[in-house]
Design a protein around this motif. Sequence first.
Motif, PDB file in Angstrom:
ATOM      1  N   LEU A 144     -12.241 -11.246 -29.749  1.00  0.00           N
ATOM      2  CA  LEU A 144     -10.970 -11.886 -30.113  1.00  0.00           C
ATOM      3  C   LEU A 144      -9.891 -11.666 -29.045  1.00  0.00           C
ATOM      4  CD1 LEU A 144     -10.785 -11.196 -33.982  1.00  0.00           C
ATOM      5  CD2 LEU A 144     -11.798 -13.138 -32.773  1.00  0.00           C
ATOM      6  N   GLY A 145     -10.319 -11.270 -27.853  1.00  0.00           N
ATOM      7  CA  GLY A 145      -9.385 -11.202 -26.720  1.00  0.00           C
ATOM      8  C   GLY A 145      -8.444 -10.015 -26.738  1.00  0.00           C
ATOM      9  N   SER A 146      -8.911  -8.849 -27.233  1.00  0.00           N
ATOM     10  CA  SER A 146      -8.012  -7.681 -27.247  1.00  0.00           C
ATOM     11  C   SER A 146      -7.642  -7.253 -25.832  1.00  0.00           C
ATOM     12  CB  SER A 146      -8.641  -6.508 -28.003  1.00  0.00           C
ATOM     13  OG  SER A 146      -9.607  -5.833 -27.212  1.00  0.00           O
ATOM     14  N   SER A 147      -8.575  -7.427 -24.878  1.00  0.00           N
ATOM     15  CA  SER A 147      -8.269  -6.983 -23.504  1.00  0.00           C
ATOM     16  C   SER A 147      -7.142  -7.823 -22.917  1.00  0.00           C
ATOM     17  CB  SER A 147      -9.516  -7.057 -22.619  1.00  0.00           C
ATOM     18  OG  SER A 147     -10.001  -8.387 -22.558  1.00  0.00           O
ATOM     19  N   ALA A 148      -7.184  -9.135 -23.154  1.00  0.00           N
ATOM     20  CA  ALA A 148      -6.136 -10.003 -22.608  1.00  0.00           C
ATOM     21  C   ALA A 148      -4.811  -9.740 -23.310  1.00  0.00           C
ATOM     22  CB  ALA A 148      -6.539 -11.467 -22.765  1.00  0.00           C
ATOM     23  N   GLY A 192      -4.743  -7.738 -14.597  1.00  0.00           N
ATOM     24  CA  GLY A 192      -5.226  -6.672 -15.493  1.00  0.00           C
ATOM     25  C   GLY A 192      -6.593  -7.028 -16.059  1.00  0.00           C
ATOM     26  N   GLU A 193      -6.756  -8.284 -16.503  1.00  0.00           N
ATOM     27  CA  GLU A 193      -8.045  -8.739 -17.057  1.00  0.00           C
ATOM     28  C   GLU A 193      -9.154  -8.588 -16.016  1.00  0.00           C
ATOM     29  OE1 GLU A 193      -8.991  -9.182 -20.327  1.00  0.00           O
ATOM     30  OE2 GLU A 193      -9.322 -11.343 -20.261  1.00  0.00           O
ATOM     31  N   LYS A 194      -8.805  -8.815 -14.730  1.00  0.00           N
ATOM     32  CA  LYS A 194      -9.831  -8.679 -13.678  1.00  0.00           C
ATOM     33  C   LYS A 194     -10.353  -7.242 -13.646  1.00  0.00           C
ATOM     34  CE  LYS A 194      -8.701 -10.700  -9.625  1.00  0.00           C
ATOM     35  NZ  LYS A 194      -7.733 -11.373  -8.709  1.00  0.00           N
ATOM     36  N   ILE A 196     -10.512  -5.224 -16.217  1.00  0.00           N
ATOM     37  CA  ILE A 196     -11.331  -4.958 -17.416  1.00  0.00           C
ATOM     38  C   ILE A 196     -12.621  -5.783 -17.423  1.00  0.00           C
ATOM     39  CG2 ILE A 196     -11.353  -4.938 -19.960  1.00  0.00           C
ATOM     40  CD1 ILE A 196      -8.314  -4.566 -19.908  1.00  0.00           C
ATOM     41  N   HIS A 197     -12.534  -7.052 -16.992  1.00  0.00           N
ATOM     42  CA  HIS A 197     -13.671  -7.989 -17.141  1.00  0.00           C
ATOM     43  C   HIS A 197     -14.498  -8.215 -15.886  1.00  0.00           C
ATOM     44  CE1 HIS A 197     -12.522 -10.677 -20.816  1.00  0.00           C
ATOM     45  NE2 HIS A 197     -12.549  -9.398 -21.107  1.00  0.00           N
ATOM     46  N   GLY A 198     -13.960  -7.871 -14.725  1.00  0.00           N
ATOM     47  CA  GLY A 198     -14.670  -8.208 -13.479  1.00  0.00           C
ATOM     48  C   GLY A 198     -14.347  -9.612 -13.031  1.00  0.00           C
ATOM     49  N   ILE A 203      -8.813 -17.763 -19.357  1.00  0.00           N
ATOM     50  CA  ILE A 203      -8.476 -18.478 -20.607  1.00  0.00           C
ATOM     51  C   ILE A 203      -7.794 -17.536 -21.613  1.00  0.00           C
ATOM     52  CG2 ILE A 203     -10.774 -18.205 -21.727  1.00  0.00           C
ATOM     53  CD1 ILE A 203     -10.355 -21.043 -22.870  1.00  0.00           C
ATOM     54  N   ASP A 204      -8.286 -16.302 -21.731  1.00  0.00           N
ATOM     55  CA  ASP A 204      -7.756 -15.401 -22.762  1.00  0.00           C
ATOM     56  C   ASP A 204      -6.303 -15.028 -22.474  1.00  0.00           C
ATOM     57  OD1 ASP A 204     -10.339 -15.519 -23.645  1.00  0.00           O
ATOM     58  OD2 ASP A 204     -10.660 -13.363 -23.752  1.00  0.00           O
ATOM     59  N   ASN A 205      -6.016 -14.647 -21.207  1.00  0.00           N
ATOM     60  CA  ASN A 205      -4.625 -14.265 -20.918  1.00  0.00           C
ATOM     61  C   ASN A 205      -3.689 -15.457 -21.001  1.00  0.00           C
ATOM     62  OD1 ASN A 205      -6.342 -14.219 -18.236  1.00  0.00           O
ATOM     63  ND2 ASN A 205      -4.339 -15.011 -17.648  1.00  0.00           N
ATOM     64  N   ASN A 260     -19.577  -5.287 -24.560  1.00  0.00           N
ATOM     65  CA  ASN A 260     -18.614  -5.182 -23.486  1.00  0.00           C
ATOM     66  C   ASN A 260     -18.618  -6.496 -22.708  1.00  0.00           C
ATOM     67  OD1 ASN A 260     -18.343  -4.788 -20.531  1.00  0.00           O
ATOM     68  ND2 ASN A 260     -17.792  -2.710 -21.127  1.00  0.00           N
ATOM     69  N   THR A 261     -17.445  -7.133 -22.666  1.00  0.00           N
ATOM     70  CA  THR A 261     -17.368  -8.467 -22.048  1.00  0.00           C
ATOM     71  C   THR A 261     -17.831  -8.442 -20.586  1.00  0.00           C
ATOM     72  OG1 THR A 261     -15.568  -9.077 -23.517  1.00  0.00           O
ATOM     73  CG2 THR A 261     -15.777 -10.364 -21.500  1.00  0.00           C
ATOM     74  N   LYS A 262     -17.434  -7.387 -19.856  1.00  0.00           N
ATOM     75  CA  LYS A 262     -17.756  -7.328 -18.429  1.00  0.00           C
ATOM     76  C   LYS A 262     -19.273  -7.423 -18.212  1.00  0.00           C
ATOM     77  CE  LYS A 262     -16.707  -4.642 -14.338  1.00  0.00           C
ATOM     78  NZ  LYS A 262     -15.963  -3.515 -13.781  1.00  0.00           N
TER      79      LYS A 262
HETATM   80 MG   LIG Z   1     -11.733  -9.417 -23.348  1.00  0.00          MG
END
Ligand SMILES: [Mg+2]
Length: 405
Positions: A144-148, A192-194, A196-198, A203-205, A260-262
């Motif tokens: 649900l996009g918690s990282s973004a 920041g997303e980069k 966490i996600h690589g 889209i999420d942010n 883990n999304t990454k």
């Molecule tokens: Mg995420």
Amino acid sequence: MEVKARAPGKIILAGEHAVVHGSTAVAASIGLYTYVSLQVSPSNENDDRLILQLKDTSLEFSWPIGRIKEALSSLGGPFPSTPMSCSSETFNLILAMIEEQNIPEAKTSLASGVSAFLWLYTSILGFKPATVVVTSDLPLGAGLGSSAALCVAFSAALLACSDTVNMDMKQEGWLVFGESELELLNKWAFEGEKIIHGKPSGIDNTVSTYGSAVKHYLDKIQCFSCRNCNMIKFRSGNLTRIMSSMPLKMLITNTKVGRNTKALVAGVSERTLRHSDAMSFVFEAVDSISKELANVIQTPAPDDQSIIAKEEKLEELMEMNQGLLQCMGVSHASIETVLRTTLKYKLVSKLTGAGGGGCVLTLLPTLLSGTIVDKVIAELESCGFQCLIAGIGGNGAEICFSASS
Ligand SMILES: [Mg+2]
Ligand SMILES: Nc1ncnc2c1ncn2[C@@H]1O[C@H](COP(=O)(O)OP(=O)(O)O)[C@@H](O)[C@H]1O
Ligand SMILES: C[C@@](O)(CCOP(=O)(O)O)CC(=O)O
């Protein structure tokens, strides 16, 4: 002065993973938020600290400002108006500062979010002592996009305290940034997303920053609380508003299987390297599905009959998208259990976000009786899953100032 920021999570209706490889995706923000409170402390030469409290995971980090300067001052920050990527050398210096704090073994997956925080903090605010507190309505690592939402809320709070953004701190209630500040915020959150996600698509942010209610600063249409304007189409960094012509209700089922999304995004990229021709057809098919889904949502539906016909098309498109996500290798036994369970009630589902567990969406048609919804929820919850019905569309990032206590 305390600044609070909040940023919403999202659901992806079509196109996850393929969007990383240039396909179109359709997403909407949801009414679940991550909150960041930031209080810059008065300087106290001997004991200046940066404190980060992650309430959802009961973790607290505390770094002497001198230690952060020792690691990162050679970068010459802060540079709040020029979003920059964290180099691998800097990332290693940041990781060393996190390792010194001894995160319990079971919580090491949180290091990436803390790394994103340290990068955003020092890049935007430099080396000021402060206390930052994070809480969230969103399940972490569930699609649900918690990282973004975390990166958007951090960036919003930090930019609001920086010299780059001029906000009237005396205004009350939740405030929205102006157009150029939102663009800056979205770029920082992407950095920041980069971390966490690589390799995020952005889209999420973007959904978390702008929300998915049409707002005047994007296309000059003031249409805040209109439920007909509640989604975005996203491709290669570009956002298009979608005016939905039909009410859409989705059941969100959290399988509670952690992932883990990454790692999942990397897995799809590896499969793409091994089978590049086949995967390019898969991504092309997803692109067509997302575009068709966006068209179906936008086409006027003057009566109940046309809404039912559109819902049937959406179900078929969701089913096809799920099949292609299976092709990409990101489904999971728990997701398949949700698909089978909802199908017993003639309801169609697909995973949302990175998959591998996490959350599944089920379309709840307009004419579906409340009794059936209750039955399907009861059966899903008896499998140990957790259900919620999402309001689709809503505000993006917002900030709020208050006098500190
Ligand atoms: Mg995420
Ligand atoms: N409220 C939060 N507190 C601490 N870390 C968070 C929070 N929200 C997100 N994170 C970070 O984001 C990671 C989850 O991101 P990800 O795997 O992309 O899943 P998703 O974005 O679908 O929730 C967590 O492991 C953590 O590092
Ligand atoms: C798989 C992906 O399409 C969405 C990931 O979303 P989440 O982190 O699982 O909420 C990755 C991306 O677009 O950056």
